[in-house]
Design a protein around this motif. Structure first.
Motif, mmCIF file in Angstrom:
data_model
loop_
_atom_site.group_PDB
_atom_site.id
_atom_site.type_symbol
_atom_site.label_atom_id
_atom_site.label_comp_id
_atom_site.label_asym_id
_atom_site.label_seq_id
_atom_site.Cartn_x
_atom_site.Cartn_y
_atom_site.Cartn_z
ATOM 1 N N SER B 117 47.088 30.367 32.577
ATOM 2 C CA SER B 117 47.362 29.220 31.701
ATOM 3 C C SER B 117 47.689 30.046 30.320
ATOM 4 C CB SER B 117 46.099 28.766 31.522
ATOM 5 O OG SER B 117 45.160 29.302 30.610
ATOM 6 N N THR B 120 51.789 30.544 29.960
ATOM 7 C CA THR B 120 52.493 29.308 30.022
ATOM 8 C C THR B 120 52.278 29.112 28.469
ATOM 9 O OG1 THR B 120 50.650 28.311 31.059
ATOM 10 C CG2 THR B 120 52.708 28.008 31.977
ATOM 11 N N TYR B 141 60.443 29.034 33.647
ATOM 12 C CA TYR B 141 59.241 30.127 33.471
ATOM 13 C C TYR B 141 58.003 29.290 33.571
ATOM 14 C CZ TYR B 141 56.201 32.803 30.477
ATOM 15 O OH TYR B 141 55.039 33.525 30.120
ATOM 16 N N VAL B 142 57.698 28.248 32.971
ATOM 17 C CA VAL B 142 56.879 27.435 32.903
ATOM 18 C C VAL B 142 56.314 26.940 34.307
ATOM 19 C CG1 VAL B 142 55.494 25.270 32.224
ATOM 20 C CG2 VAL B 142 56.781 26.785 30.683
ATOM 21 N N ILE B 145 55.045 30.334 36.220
ATOM 22 C CA ILE B 145 53.953 30.930 35.788
ATOM 23 C C ILE B 145 52.638 30.124 36.079
ATOM 24 C CG2 ILE B 145 52.472 31.580 33.777
ATOM 25 C CD1 ILE B 145 54.664 33.700 34.711
ATOM 26 N N SER B 146 52.702 28.842 35.854
ATOM 27 C CA SER B 146 51.583 27.878 36.113
ATOM 28 C C SER B 146 51.199 27.892 37.547
ATOM 29 C CB SER B 146 52.055 26.465 35.318
ATOM 30 O OG SER B 146 53.084 26.039 36.105
ATOM 31 N N ASN B 271 44.967 24.005 30.841
ATOM 32 C CA ASN B 271 46.161 23.511 31.665
ATOM 33 C C ASN B 271 46.462 21.952 31.327
ATOM 34 O OD1 ASN B 271 46.727 25.666 32.980
ATOM 35 N ND2 ASN B 271 45.261 25.605 34.798
ATOM 36 N N VAL B 274 48.390 22.178 28.308
ATOM 37 C CA VAL B 274 49.805 22.726 28.784
ATOM 38 C C VAL B 274 50.902 21.814 29.270
ATOM 39 C CG1 VAL B 274 51.290 24.379 30.360
ATOM 40 C CG2 VAL B 274 49.203 25.124 28.977
ATOM 41 N N ILE B 278 54.108 20.156 27.715
ATOM 42 C CA ILE B 278 55.536 20.262 28.261
ATOM 43 C C ILE B 278 56.121 18.890 28.296
ATOM 44 C CG2 ILE B 278 56.721 20.800 30.438
ATOM 45 C CD1 ILE B 278 54.559 23.324 30.702
#
Ligand code: SF4
Ligand code: SF4
Lengths: 167, 373, 543
Positions: B117, B120, B141-142, B145-146, B271, B274, B278
């Protein structure tokens, strides 16, 4: 085709029901909150008069109560919460008489069934609505109900325990 | 048209520029970079913690209001100190080592969660020039990674030697793998629209109008799907089956205590943040203000509000939405959850991408239709 | 009933038929299964509902009373009695194959009285550990705590069930069966678990997320109320009833009072009847509100839980003002009620009725049509009418399976024959039907209260009773409709001021006994949801 329309109808009704549900919570977001904020609201808190919290033996201004130490409450209590200690004294005219010595009530054992109160022939005890009874020690839950040096109110002597029983 | 006013007094751009110049003037290149890295990392960490604490507080308060309660109100004014107090409590708690568990994996698991977390977090543009790393494949990427977080969940369930945890972890695996797809596709739809994977470019591309308006129908569908699947990815109700407390007590983190549990708790809130940020960046124009073409006076006022306020504001609205949903619905069952994904979200999503491609190719986006640029 | 008597005599020639409070038939223990089967399969009036199975220590003999009635007309009742003189190794035949609901009851009788039932498929002790010494409900039971010391060690749960089967040649065979297979994935739901509604222990074997088998393990909070009652006077026993199913406290107490009043022939004043009926219905609404709340919570909707609690609070306030208690309200006493209504009682209740209606509409909008909720309830946990009867599932759950089993309609008591209300019956038999039934019953209860609240007559609230109540020798049954189904009281009196044997029929026990059946093959998540829809209360089982 049928199944396809069913599929979309399913989505439609589903989403609609969810939105209706959300509208309910949205409305509730603005309703008055029901939480009681104790102890801040102590002053405004209304506890019903009949609420049974603490057994008491009312004494009048002469420090007199109505208990004849007959022991009916003790006998009726389903779980041995009450202990009536009596003693024999000699009255002025030389008769022997049983009077109340110590009346103890164990709050920790009581189931608040009210049986003692309704069966007491002289209405000597009653429940009070004082609900703040927490203590740090179990022994502190054992209360002595009759005041130090109190005595029986001399008015009606002809108490026949069995008859005025409510039950 | 010069829409953004750089001389805006409340923006941090100048401050950052000044700080950078100051360092460069007195130190060699290497040291400048090093110091800047450390400062950025610390700043991110601080934001991370503050955001988490605020979110926890906000969630508890808002939940309470939905439920006709008052919520935390004992620690500090309006219970503001509740989250810090909880944090201290959780730090002081004993970490219980359970016997017959895989010790190493058991303690490694929460770190996957928190690292995922946090990583990101770095790629999110919080505001004008408040953007730590600007990958040219930011979106990818996001997404990548998440999904690391799931490893944490899975390891936790496996290593706890607890049947509830195990079932929770298995559910979580199924759920995450499925919803990752939808979330990815929904983002891809917008990538098609904006033609870039870089967050900064994506935001700049929304200067004319936000993506959600630009791609109208298609964007809207993608937005809704992204919110749903993002919500599911964060394991929050009605998708909180991995930790469904009514049957699995606490699911995969049943056996964790103290700060180990705290990590899961923190990661869950982060999360959520995030996902919301996003969505903000990709669909709602990130830190850009809300502007309507032609209404110059209105735009001026909107512009005066600094960019990070816009960003956090939009994110908060999305988070509020997520809370609202969470506290309105009952929990899905695992098969219903998978049904929802594979029978509804995924097919719609795939069609939606095609639709978006068509929109872009035939020039039917808002920008193409009315745009002057 | 004359032809029933004839039928009984035709089946078992030496059956002794007595006309007591109920028609009582005493037969030899070997003949009982035959008689029960005949009565059950009787065409016109099948006696297919085992209301209560009561083990009694009759001194010389150990016996069992079966109160059975017809599912078509609950007021047609027969008591079957049988006994064995062998106190060392008492054996009777099981009726589990005839009435499914007997299964747990027989295990309970084994634990408490030591009677084993031949052919019962699983003869572990219910409530007690297998190593408990002595049989508590026997009159010669030694209550010395040293015999069964409190153990703080956790004990392995017995997974091997003993049983005693009769072979075709009539030989008795002691054998054991395994409850679970060796490689079953068994998880514990309870005794400490967020959603078992009390201290109940279900052991669930899973196949993936699907339920293969459920084993019910109960007795964690057993308080021995029935045993305690044998040394308490009738007014003293009353306070236990509130502690059985604490959510239908008033109705339970009503049943016991009614039983005593019928036995002692006490006339209850009309005002008291009004108060009793109104309080019963308020109690029912209270209970259903909570049931709705916990059911939604079991399905993961925490917000709904709080809403349900909020509405319930209004009723609790009314209770508090009337009788000084909220959950344990101690309102009924033998002969009437303990507390008269307070001044604003009518006003408060009348204000509550429209408020509750408004909230019912809100519940409906909020949850009843929600797709997720529908997915979690429709066609889940299906209980057929036949099974509802066989397992003795009454109350909203039984009526959701299409069985008209409302005691208020079949055997009206208090004022239920003077008010108009609908018995809510649905035929789907799934969780959703049970859920809706409860909400509809709240509406019906509001109707009942509406009809009574303005007409409460003046007068006494309690009949005068003797200071010491002694019931004439005999056996007495009383049945009421509690919030979760039929609550029954059985008192055997030997003319003393204490009951010789007291037994409660708790509706929750039957609800739980049906759980293994209706949960089989469902998902583990739905197990909780189904439990919520059945809405059992554990202290009711662990009497
Ligand atoms: S019954 Fe009343 S008078 Fe008798 S001992 Fe108890 S309190 Fe005193
Ligand atoms: S209220 Fe009941 S339990 Fe308490 S002292 Fe009186 S009789 Fe005993």
């Amino acid at each position: 085709m049928n199944s396809l329309s069913k599929y979309f109808l399913g989505i439609y009704t589903g989403v609609k029901s969810l939105l209706v549900g959300m509208s309910v919570t949205w409305k509730e977001l603005w309703t008055k909150k029901v939480t009681q904020q104790y102890p801040e609201n102590r002053k405004t808190l209304v506890v019903s008069d009949r609420f049974r919290c603490e057994l008491t033996m009312p004494h009048d201004e002469n420090n007199e109560h109505a208990c004849t130490a007959c022991g009916i409450c003790q006998m009726n209590c389903p779980n041995g919460t009450i202990d009536v200690q009596s003693k024999m004294i000699e009255t002025e005219d030389g008769k022997k008489k049983k009077i109340l010595d110590v009346y103890t009530w164990d709050q920790g054992m009581c189931t608040f069934c009210n049986l003692c109160v309704i069966t007491c022939p002289s209405s000597a005890i009653k429940f009070e609505n004082n609900f703040e009874n927490s203590v740090f020690n179990r022994r502190k839950l054992i209360h002595r109900l009759n005041n130090e040096g109190s005595k029986l109110r001399e008015k009606k002597k002809e108490v026949k325990p069995a008859e005025s029983k409510a039950e | 048209m010069m829409l953004l006013n750089y001389s805006q007094p409340l923006e941090l751009t100048k401050l950052i520029k000044w700080f950078d110049n100051l360092l460069r003037a007195s130190l060699p290149e290497f040291w400048t970079l090093l110091i800047e890295f450390v400062v950025v990392a610390l700043a991110l960490l601080a934001v991370y913690v503050v955001v988490a604490l605020l979110l926890i507080y906000a969630e508890r308060k808002i939940t309470a209001f939905f439920q006709a309660r008052i919520g935390p109100n004992r620690a500090g004014k309006w219970g503001l100190l509740q989250s810090p107090a909880d944090m201290i409590k959780i730090l002081l708690k004993e970490i219980i080592k359970i016997s017959r568990s895989d010790r190493f994996l058991f303690f490694a698991a929460p770190f996957f969660m928190i690292v995922a977390s946090f990583a990101t977090f770095a790629a999110i543009p919080f505001g004008q020039s408040l953007h730590a790393i600007d990958f040219n494949i930011g979106v990818l990427y996001v997404i990548a990674i998440s999904s690391l977080g799931i490893i944490g969940v899975f390891l936790a369930g496996w290593s706890s030697n607890n049947k509830y945890s195990m079932i929770g972890a298995m559910r979580s695996g199924a759920q995450f793998v499925s919803y990752e797809l939808s979330a990815g596709f929904a983002l891809m739809t917008i990538v098609v629209l904006s033609g870039t994977m870089q967050f900064s470019e994506m935001i700049e591309g929304q200067r004319y109008c936000w993506n959600i308006f630009n791609g109208h129908i298609s964007s809207l569908i993608a937005f809704v799907i992204y919110l749903i699947s993002g919500h599911a990815e964060t394991n929050r109700g009605p998708f909180d089956l991995p930790e469904a407390e009514s049957e699995l007590t606490a699911g995969y983190h049943t056996e964790y205590s103290g700060i180990m549990f705290g990590y899961y708790y923190l990661a869950e809130y982060l999360n959520m943040f995030v996902i919301a940020s996003i969505a903000t960046t990709v669909f709602l124009g990130g830190y850009l203000p809300f502007e309507i073409q032609g209404w110059d006076g209105f735009n001026q006022i909107m512009n005066y509000i600094p960019s990070y306020v816009w960003f956090f504001g939009k994110t908060f609205v999305l988070i509020f939405l997520s809370l609202w949903v969470r506290w309105s619905f009952p929990r899905l069952r695992i098969d219903q959850l998978l049904n929802l994904e594979w029978k509804y979200l995924l097919p719609i999503n795939l069609l939606n991408i095609v639709l978006m491609v068509l929109l872009v190719l035939t020039g039917l986006t808002l920008k193409d239709l009315f745009g002057i640029l | 009933m004359e032809d029933i008597k004839k039928l009984i005599l035709d089946t078992v020639k030496d059956a002794v038929i007595e006309e007591k409070q109920k028609l009582t038939v005493t037969v030899e223990w070997t003949k009982l299964p035959l008689l029960a089967k005949t009565l059950r399969n009787n065409k016109d009036l099948p006696f297919d509902f085992l209301v209560n199975l009561i083990g009694v220590d009759r001194g010389e003999e150990l016996g069992v009373n079966y109160l059975i009635c017809s599912s078509k007309d609950l007021s047609k009742e027969i008591v079957l009695k049988t006994s064995t003189t062998n106190r060392e190794n008492p054996l009777l035949y099981t009726v589990t194959d005839i009435y499914e609901s007997a299964h747990y009851s027989e295990r309970e009788v084994y634990a408490l009285l030591g009677i084993r039932f031949i052919n019962n498929p699983d003869m572990r002790k219910f409530f007690l550990n297998s190593d408990w010494k002595g049989f508590p409900l026997r009159k010669d039971y030694d209550t010395n705590p040293d015999i069964n010391p409190v153990s703080i060690e956790s004990k392995e749960i017995q997974d091997i069930a003993p049983r005693i089967m009769e072979t075709e040649e009539g030989q008795l065979l002691e054998e054991t069966v395994k409850v679970f297979e060796d490689d079953d994935y068994v998880i514990n739901i309870g005794p400490q678990h967020p959603s078992t509604h009390g201290v109940m222990h279900f052991r669930v074997s899973l196949d993936g997320e699907n339920i293969k088998k459920i084993d019910v393990h109960s007795g964690y909070i057993h308080r021995g109320i029935e045993k305690l009652s044998e040394s308490l006077t009738y007014p003293q026993i009353l306070h236990f009833t509130d502690r059985l199913d604490y959510l239908s406290a008033n109705m339970n107490r009503h049943a016991l009072c009614m039983c005593i009043e019928q036995a002692a022939e006490i006339e209850v004043p009309l005002r008291a009847q009004y108060i009793r009926t109104i309080m019963d219905e308020l109690n029912r609404i209270d209970s259903h509100c909570l049931a709705w709340a916990t059911h939604t919570n079991d399905l993961g909707a925490t917000t709904a839980f709080i809403y349900g609690m909020r509405e319930r609070e209004v009723i609790l306030q009314i209770f508090e003002k009337t009788c000084g208690g909220r959950l344990i309200i101690n309102q009924n006493v033998v002969g009437g009620v303990m507390f008269d209504i307070y001044k604003d009682f009518q006003k408060d209740v009348k204000a509550f009725i429209p408020y509750m209606r408004e909230k019912l509409a809100e519940y409906d909008r909020f949850f009843s049509h929600n797709v997720i909720a529908l997915g979690r309830m429709v066609n889940i946990g299906h209980l057929s009418k036949e099974n509802a009867i066989a397992y003795g599932v009454t109350g909203p759950a039984g009526r959701a399976s299409g069985w008209s089993c409302d005691i208020r309609k079949h055997i009206p008591y208090a004022l239920y024959d003077q008010v108009n209300f609908k018995e809510v019956i649905r035929t789907e038999g799934d969780s959703y039907a049970r859920y809706l039934n409860r909400l509809d019953e709240i509406e019906q209860s509001l109707c009942i209260i509406e009809q009574l609240i303005d007409n409460i007559p003046e007068g006494e609230i309690c009949a005068k009773t003797k200071p010491i109540i002694r019931l004439p020798e005999g056996e007495y049954h009383a049945r009421v409709e509690a919030a979760r189904g039929e609550f029954g009281v059985f008192i055997e009196s030997r003319g003393d001021k204490f009951p010789y044997r007291l037994k409660f029929r708790s509706p929750s026990m039957q609800l739980v006994s049906a759980m293994p059946l209706i949960c089989k093959g469902e998902k583990i998540a739905d197990f909780i949801g189904i439990g919520g829809s059945m809405d059992y209360v554990i202290p009711d089982i662990d009497r």
